[in-house]
Design a protein around this motif. Structure first.
Motif, PDB file in Angstrom:
ATOM      1  N   HIS A 158      44.186  -6.010  54.933  1.00 17.90           N
ATOM      2  CA  HIS A 158      43.990  -6.045  53.486  1.00 17.90           C
ATOM      3  C   HIS A 158      45.279  -5.883  52.686  1.00 17.90           C
ATOM      4  O   HIS A 158      45.300  -6.183  51.492  1.00 17.90           O
ATOM      5  CB  HIS A 158      43.012  -4.945  53.064  1.00 17.90           C
ATOM      6  CG  HIS A 158      41.634  -5.075  53.630  1.00 17.90           C
ATOM      7  ND1 HIS A 158      40.841  -6.176  53.418  1.00 17.90           N
ATOM      8  CD2 HIS A 158      40.913  -4.249  54.434  1.00 17.90           C
ATOM      9  CE1 HIS A 158      39.689  -6.023  54.048  1.00 17.90           C
ATOM     10  NE2 HIS A 158      39.704  -4.868  54.680  1.00 17.90           N
ATOM     11  N   GLY A 159      46.338  -5.393  53.326  1.00 16.53           N
ATOM     12  CA  GLY A 159      47.550  -5.054  52.595  1.00 16.53           C
ATOM     13  C   GLY A 159      47.535  -3.586  52.201  1.00 16.53           C
ATOM     14  O   GLY A 159      46.472  -2.950  52.121  1.00 16.53           O
ATOM     15  N   PRO A 160      48.694  -3.012  51.916  1.00 18.45           N
ATOM     16  CA  PRO A 160      48.769  -1.559  51.663  1.00 18.45           C
ATOM     17  C   PRO A 160      48.158  -1.114  50.351  1.00 18.45           C
ATOM     18  O   PRO A 160      47.826   0.066  50.201  1.00 18.45           O
ATOM     19  CB  PRO A 160      50.279  -1.288  51.684  1.00 18.45           C
ATOM     20  CG  PRO A 160      50.905  -2.600  51.332  1.00 18.45           C
ATOM     21  CD  PRO A 160      50.010  -3.655  51.907  1.00 18.45           C
ATOM     22  N   ASP A 161      48.005  -2.026  49.380  1.00 14.10           N
ATOM     23  CA  ASP A 161      47.537  -1.618  48.052  1.00 14.10           C
ATOM     24  C   ASP A 161      46.092  -2.030  47.762  1.00 14.10           C
ATOM     25  O   ASP A 161      45.623  -1.854  46.635  1.00 14.10           O
ATOM     26  CB  ASP A 161      48.456  -2.219  46.981  1.00 14.10           C
ATOM     27  CG  ASP A 161      49.897  -1.753  47.144  1.00 14.10           C
ATOM     28  OD1 ASP A 161      50.094  -0.570  47.451  1.00 14.10           O
ATOM     29  OD2 ASP A 161      50.808  -2.582  46.976  1.00 14.10           O
ATOM     30  N   TYR A 169      42.058  -1.829  47.681  1.00 19.36           N
ATOM     31  CA  TYR A 169      41.243  -0.637  47.450  1.00 19.36           C
ATOM     32  C   TYR A 169      40.605  -0.098  48.725  1.00 19.36           C
ATOM     33  O   TYR A 169      40.423   1.115  48.874  1.00 19.36           O
ATOM     34  CB  TYR A 169      40.186  -0.906  46.379  1.00 19.36           C
ATOM     35  CG  TYR A 169      39.143  -1.958  46.704  1.00 19.36           C
ATOM     36  CD1 TYR A 169      37.938  -1.615  47.278  1.00 19.36           C
ATOM     37  CD2 TYR A 169      39.359  -3.305  46.388  1.00 19.36           C
ATOM     38  CE1 TYR A 169      36.972  -2.580  47.555  1.00 19.36           C
ATOM     39  CE2 TYR A 169      38.416  -4.269  46.658  1.00 19.36           C
ATOM     40  CZ  TYR A 169      37.221  -3.904  47.240  1.00 19.36           C
ATOM     41  OH  TYR A 169      36.267  -4.864  47.524  1.00 19.36           O
ATOM     42  N   ARG A 170      40.302  -0.981  49.697  1.00 18.85           N
ATOM     43  CA  ARG A 170      39.742  -0.478  50.950  1.00 18.85           C
ATOM     44  C   ARG A 170      40.800   0.277  51.755  1.00 18.85           C
ATOM     45  O   ARG A 170      40.497   1.281  52.411  1.00 18.85           O
ATOM     46  CB  ARG A 170      39.177  -1.641  51.771  1.00 18.85           C
ATOM     47  CG  ARG A 170      37.967  -2.307  51.122  1.00 18.85           C
ATOM     48  CD  ARG A 170      37.292  -3.277  52.088  1.00 18.85           C
ATOM     49  NE  ARG A 170      36.158  -3.940  51.465  1.00 18.85           N
ATOM     50  CZ  ARG A 170      36.115  -5.229  51.141  1.00 18.85           C
ATOM     51  NH1 ARG A 170      37.152  -5.992  51.399  1.00 18.85           N
ATOM     52  NH2 ARG A 170      35.050  -5.748  50.578  1.00 18.85           N
ATOM     53  N   THR A 171      42.023  -0.200  51.705  1.00 18.79           N
ATOM     54  CA  THR A 171      43.111   0.515  52.378  1.00 18.79           C
ATOM     55  C   THR A 171      43.359   1.853  51.703  1.00 18.79           C
ATOM     56  O   THR A 171      43.535   2.881  52.377  1.00 18.79           O
ATOM     57  CB  THR A 171      44.395  -0.329  52.365  1.00 18.79           C
ATOM     58  OG1 THR A 171      44.133  -1.618  52.924  1.00 18.79           O
ATOM     59  CG2 THR A 171      45.492   0.342  53.157  1.00 18.79           C
ATOM     60  N   LEU A 172      43.385   1.876  50.377  1.00 18.13           N
ATOM     61  CA  LEU A 172      43.630   3.117  49.656  1.00 18.13           C
ATOM     62  C   LEU A 172      42.560   4.162  49.971  1.00 18.13           C
ATOM     63  O   LEU A 172      42.865   5.366  50.070  1.00 18.13           O
ATOM     64  CB  LEU A 172      43.664   2.851  48.150  1.00 18.13           C
ATOM     65  CG  LEU A 172      44.832   1.997  47.635  1.00 18.13           C
ATOM     66  CD1 LEU A 172      44.669   1.728  46.143  1.00 18.13           C
ATOM     67  CD2 LEU A 172      46.166   2.681  47.910  1.00 18.13           C
ATOM     68  N   ALA A 173      41.312   3.726  50.143  1.00 17.91           N
ATOM     69  CA  ALA A 173      40.242   4.674  50.480  1.00 17.91           C
ATOM     70  C   ALA A 173      40.534   5.359  51.809  1.00 17.91           C
ATOM     71  O   ALA A 173      40.378   6.581  51.955  1.00 17.91           O
ATOM     72  CB  ALA A 173      38.897   3.948  50.537  1.00 17.91           C
ATOM     73  N   PHE A 174      40.987   4.585  52.792  1.00 18.83           N
ATOM     74  CA  PHE A 174      41.221   5.200  54.099  1.00 18.83           C
ATOM     75  C   PHE A 174      42.536   5.965  54.129  1.00 18.83           C
ATOM     76  O   PHE A 174      42.665   6.939  54.887  1.00 18.83           O
ATOM     77  CB  PHE A 174      41.184   4.144  55.201  1.00 18.83           C
ATOM     78  CG  PHE A 174      40.841   4.727  56.545  1.00 18.83           C
ATOM     79  CD1 PHE A 174      39.563   5.188  56.804  1.00 18.83           C
ATOM     80  CD2 PHE A 174      41.798   4.846  57.527  1.00 18.83           C
ATOM     81  CE1 PHE A 174      39.229   5.740  58.028  1.00 18.83           C
ATOM     82  CE2 PHE A 174      41.492   5.393  58.762  1.00 18.83           C
ATOM     83  CZ  PHE A 174      40.204   5.846  59.016  1.00 18.83           C
ATOM     84  N   VAL A 175      43.521   5.537  53.344  1.00 17.77           N
ATOM     85  CA  VAL A 175      44.739   6.347  53.187  1.00 17.77           C
ATOM     86  C   VAL A 175      44.347   7.739  52.699  1.00 17.77           C
ATOM     87  O   VAL A 175      44.854   8.764  53.187  1.00 17.77           O
ATOM     88  CB  VAL A 175      45.707   5.674  52.196  1.00 17.77           C
ATOM     89  CG1 VAL A 175      46.803   6.636  51.756  1.00 17.77           C
ATOM     90  CG2 VAL A 175      46.339   4.437  52.813  1.00 17.77           C
TER      91      VAL A 175
END
Length: 1000
Positions: free
Chosen positions: A807-810, A812-818
């Protein structure tokens, strides 16, 4: 002539020194010959040899005699064209000088074609068509040296040149006329060899037509013996590039699905590990857009070669600038292709075209095929150039005179081979690069204009036309299937260089262009698999996509073509190619809105797909505005279109949820569900989608029990209607698990999710976006259930890396797991990394959603937990208070997110000495939690334990003790005596609540 040599103690001949002399084209053979001699105890020196034409041949051969030992010449017909020189000069030198030193010269022959008569003096041993063992035997016999009984084992053995490496795919056929560039190839080989492991990446940089692709192909062939895997990736189009690179997974034997992103990640991991091949070469041809390189560019022990016109690669890779030919290279090429011209004439032609390879190739093809004399040819070029005032400019440093050269060629073909002009016109209605020309023979039923019908009825004429264009270097042939396999019409393709495409398009003009474009559009529509939902069809859609614009498909009014265009857009959404999808959607809208009613079914379908892609890209406001505008048009149009209105409303509800307007979204979504149920019944797909989305909204509203009941019913209906392995049924299974976890039923959630993830992997593959979503649920189930803590950290770290790649680092699905991983690290003492991740996620959500969004507000509570753990108690309390106030204002006091923030805020007040305020807030939080979540929910019990701690701090020990004892019993009963929550409560560790962001 075989000279007998003294034997050593092994029964073999005494060691000798051999100078192996070869043209650069046969480097692999020279390396193998040297290895064979060294294995049997001899010394060798490799000498690449291309004597300049201005130096007498006898002098150049005399220089070789300065070495010690014998000179072994590696011959084929190419060898005698070095320079190039007239055959008579070679014959004279062989009969004279070489014959006089016959004891110093020997030769091997690599061709079955006849060599110059005087070559007999060298008594060349033919290695053509032999096995490795037989070739070695004949080589040793020619040199009069014995085979050792036990040959030496040399490090880094060289593969026999006629043995292809284990994996070799789609490298262009070797150009038998490849000229010069030896120093560039040697430099490139040295750069890659000397680079640090993982950084052996070199970009061949230069303008169009300078020969980058030819150089990369020659490198692959010339140095093929250095590699076990060579993979060529056409990179003019991003979708084709990703698909082609992902196809390597099949050859590597990786057990994965067909989703491109999944395949790419698996291939990159395999290459990084160097298993099963450490010596690999990946070539990305024509990669001009550096965006997304981090998710595609492989690292590891192998080498990467890129050809590009984009100087931006200098920031990321080593750069090798490709200049024009050296003048001897230009003249040598021209004289080989057109043997009738002199060196002076070749020099004049080379100067006319600025030594740029592509126009020189065309000029050499013209002169060689036509036999025209150079003065006449140059006169035509110069006169046409001087008299043509409106000749189109080519740009990019391309010589203007070459336009005239191409014009001459096309005029000649119009007379001698008009069918070739028809094929050429057809090719210019595709995009440059790979052209699936075989489609025209794969679908003979399409309605062709009368002048083009010969293409499907006259195979010999078709073959002659293609052969003519290939011979004149206008096209090159390509195939999609494995080498040696039967090739069907679908797999027949040609490659047309971007610059050639541009020039030919300008010179052929508009005559016939409309008819050609109509044919190509029809071919693309026929080739549409018709189901972009099926990932097995994605490679075909990736191939169709670049040809939509040049074929005029976006302007077509043919229903079948329009449907094909929409299917390509659906492919972009389903395959995760959101950037390409948004670009395509905008181009479609620009064309269709000129002639179509915005409320026509096609425009509504376009809006639906565009809205999905916008939302998947994180552009929630744009998606809502698009749907809201269409909805207003539908309401004021005065026509009945209930299904269209429901579809648009469903998208609006989806966008409203992502925008944080949960109550409004719930109201709209329930209307949609009621509407679909009334119009279609409870079991049709749109109804089931709406039912699923109602549950998503309930989850966001904190009404977990109702969401669970909705999801259970949706799951049962989908299992009955769609069956258990359908992608939507699997999604409902994950939704039920999510509900169970939010209800505090951690063991039940984990028991459901583990087999569900295995089923996701079987059906969709491990890297499919939905599978990744299911795996994130599994990670959280394991974390909450409490008995897998030692495994959760590594699992989450690996999963986060995969989400970033997909998905890329930014996103929203990545941000949730970050966020979730940051919370885990904080909980387990890694405060520095936890702070880094939580800060990154908070900033990402604030940028994406705005500071007032419930998710952006809730992130403040996670930041406060990190601060509190680091001893920054006052700063932490400020964060907790801000999160509590913001979420209370938007969600109300009883939402579980608000209750969690209140739990943390009471803790912050306690730690800052504000005990009465902490007690007051804890009492109110416990009362609300019991009402909203029930007495035995983990958050309620955490609130009970927290209140006991605050009461104890206020010296109200009796009430504190009773609350604590009751809370411990309930925790033991619901979660177990060894659950981390129970143990923490027993040890009187203050409970906390970490915010788990969710957008729906």
């Amino acid at each position: 002539m075989v000279v007998q040599r003294r034997s050593d103690t092994d029964g073999a001949t005494a060691p000798e020194h051999f100078l192996v002399v070869f043209p650069g084209y046969h480097r692999s053979w020279a390396a193998w010959i040297a290895q064979a001699l060294e294995r049997h105890g001899h010394r060798t020196t490799l000498q690449r040899w291309d004597p300049p034409r201005e130096v007498p041949l006898e002098d150049s051969l005399g220089d070789l005699l300065l070495s010690t030992g014998r000179i072994l010449l590696v011959l084929n017909d190419w060898f005698f064209e070095l320079g190039p020189r007239p055959a008579g000069e070679w014959n004279d030198v062989l009969r004279g000088f070489v014959a006089a030193h016959a004891d110093r010269f020997a030769a091997v022959n690599l061709t079955n074609r006849s060599l110059l008569p005087a070559t007999a003096v060298l008594e060349p041993a033919s290695l053509w068509g032999l096995s490795e063992e037989a070739a070695e035997e004949r080589l040793l016999a020619r040199l009069g040296v014995d085979r050792r009984r036990t040959p030496r084992v040399l490090p880094g053995g060289v593969r026999f040149p006629d043995t292809r490496c284990e994996i070799w795919s789609e490298v262009p056929r070797r150009n038998p006329r490849f000229t010069g560039r030896d120093d560039l190839l040697t430099d490139l080989h040295q750069r890659l060899a000397d680079a640090e492991r993982g950084n052996a990446v070199c970009t061949l940089l230069g303008m169009s037509g300078i020969g980058k692709t030819q150089l990369a192909a020659e490198y692959a062939h010339r140095f093929s013996t250095d590699y076990d895997l060579v993979w060529w990736v056409n990179s003019d189009d991003r979708n084709i590039q990703r698909d082609r690179f992902g196809e390597l997974a099949v050859d590597l034997g990786l057990s994965i699905g067909s989703e491109p992103g999944e395949r790419i990640r698996a291939v990159r991991d395999c290459l990084r590990r160097g298993e099963p091949h450490t010596n690999w070469l990946i070539i990305f041809d024509g990669w001009d857009d550096t965006a997304g390189m981090d998710t595609l560019l492989p690292q590891g022990p192998g080498h990467v070669l890129i050809t590009s016109r984009n100087r931006g690669w200098s920031e990321h890779t080593d750069i090798l600038e490709i200049p024009a030919f050296l003048r001897p290279e230009s003249t040598g090429y021209l004289m080989r292709r057109a043997p009738h011209i002199t060196a002076a004439e070749a020099d004049e032609v080379a100067a006319e075209f600025g030594d740029v390879p592509l126009p020189l190739v065309q000029a050499a093809s013209w002169l060689g095929e036509s036999g025209m004399e150079v003065p006449e040819y140059l006169r035509m070029v110069r006169e046409r150039r001087l008299s043509t005032v409106d000749e189109p400019a080519t740009g990019d440093g391309f010589p203007q005179s070459s336009m005239t050269s191409w014009s001459i060629l096309l005029n000649r073909l119009r007379v001698s081979q008009p069918h070739a002009i028809d094929v050429l016109g057809l090719c210019t209605s595709f995009a440059p690069g790979r052209i699936p020309i075989g489609l025209i023979r794969a679908y003979p039923q399409i309605d062709l204009p009368e002048e083009l019908r010969w293409m499907t009825t006259d195979l010999p004429a078709w073959t002659r036309a293609l052969d003519t264009l290939v011979n004149y270097s206008v096209l090159t042939r390509e195939t999609r299937g494995p080498v040696g396999a039967d090739m069907g019409p679908h797999q027949e393709s040609v490659h047309m260089h971007r610059l050639v495409h541009d020039i030919v398009s300008k010179l052929t003009g508009e005559a016939g262009r409309t008819a050609h474009q109509r044919v190509v559009r029809s071919l693309l529509a026929e080739a549409d698999p018709g189901n972009p939902m099926d990932s097995r069809n994605w490679p075909r859609y990736a191939e169709l996509l670049p040809h939509l614009e040049p074929s005029g498909a976006l302007e077509s009014t043919q229903p079948r073509v329009q449907q094909m265009v929409l299917n390509c857009l659906r492919y972009c959404f389903r395959s995760g190619e959101y950037k390409s999808g948004l670009d395509l959607a905008q181009r479609i809208r620009e064309r269709w809105s000129r002639t179509m009613d915005p409320l026509s079914q096609l425009m509504l379908d376009l809006t639906y797909q565009e809205s999905n892609i916008l939302r998947a890209s994180g552009r929630f406001r744009d998606a809502y505005d698009l749907d809201h505008g269409i909805h207003q048009r539908l309401l004021t149009a005065g026509r009945s279109a209930p299904l269209a209105e429901l579809s648009v409303q469903g998208n609006m509800a989806n966008s409203l949820r992502h925008l944080g307007r949960y109550a409004e979204a719930d109201e709209v979504q329930r209307q949609v569900l009621d509407g679909y149920t009334a119009l279609l019944g409870p079991d049709e797909v749109p109804t089931l989608v709406s039912r699923h989305n109602v549950a998503v909204g309930l989850r966001l509203l904190g009404r977990y029990q109702q969401a669970y009941e909705f999801d259970l019913e949706t799951l049962a209906r989908r299992e009955n209607v769609l069956r258990a392995r359908h992608i939507s049924t699997l999604n409902s299974g994950s939704a039920v698990t999510h509900d169970l976890r939010l209800l505090g039923r951690y063991r039940d959630a984990l028991a459901r999710q583990e087999p569900l993830v295995r089923l996701h992997v079987q059906v969709l593959g491990p890297q499919h976006p939905q599978t990744l979503g299911a795996r994130t649920h599994l990670a959280m189930c394991r974390r909450r259930e409490g008995s897998h803590q030692q495994d959760v950290g590594p699992y989450m770290a690996s999963l986060l890396e995969q989400l970033q790649q997909v998905h890329g680092p930014d996103h929203y699905r990545t941000l949730a797991f970050v966020t979730n991983y940051g919370n885990f690290l904080r909980e387990h003492g890694d405060l520095d990394q936890a702070r880094e991740l939580i800060d990154k996620a908070e900033a990402g959500y604030r940028s994406l959603l705005g500071p007032a969004h419930p998710v952006a507000t809730g992130m403040l509570s996670n930041t406060g937990l990190v601060m509190q753990a680091a001893g920054e108690r006052a700063e932490a309390l400020s964060m907790f208070e801000a999160a509590l106030a913001g979420l209370t204002a938007t969600l109300g006091g009883d939402h579980p997110w608000v209750l969690g923030c209140a739990l943390n805020t009471a803790s912050g007040r306690n730690f800052n000495g504000r005990i009465p305020e902490a007690v007051e807030l804890s009492r109110d939080t416990l009362r609300r939690a019991r009402h909203t979540l029930g007495h035995d929910h983990p958050l309620t019990l955490s609130g009970q334990v927290a209140l006991a701690a605050d009461l104890r701090a206020a010296r109200e020990d009796e009430e504190a003790g009773k609350l604590e004892d009751d809370g411990l019993l309930a925790l033991t009963r619901s979660l177990g005596a060894q659950h981390p929550h129970t143990i923490s409560a027993r040890q009187r560790t203050r409970p906390y609540w970490d915010f788990e962001p969710y957008l729906g």
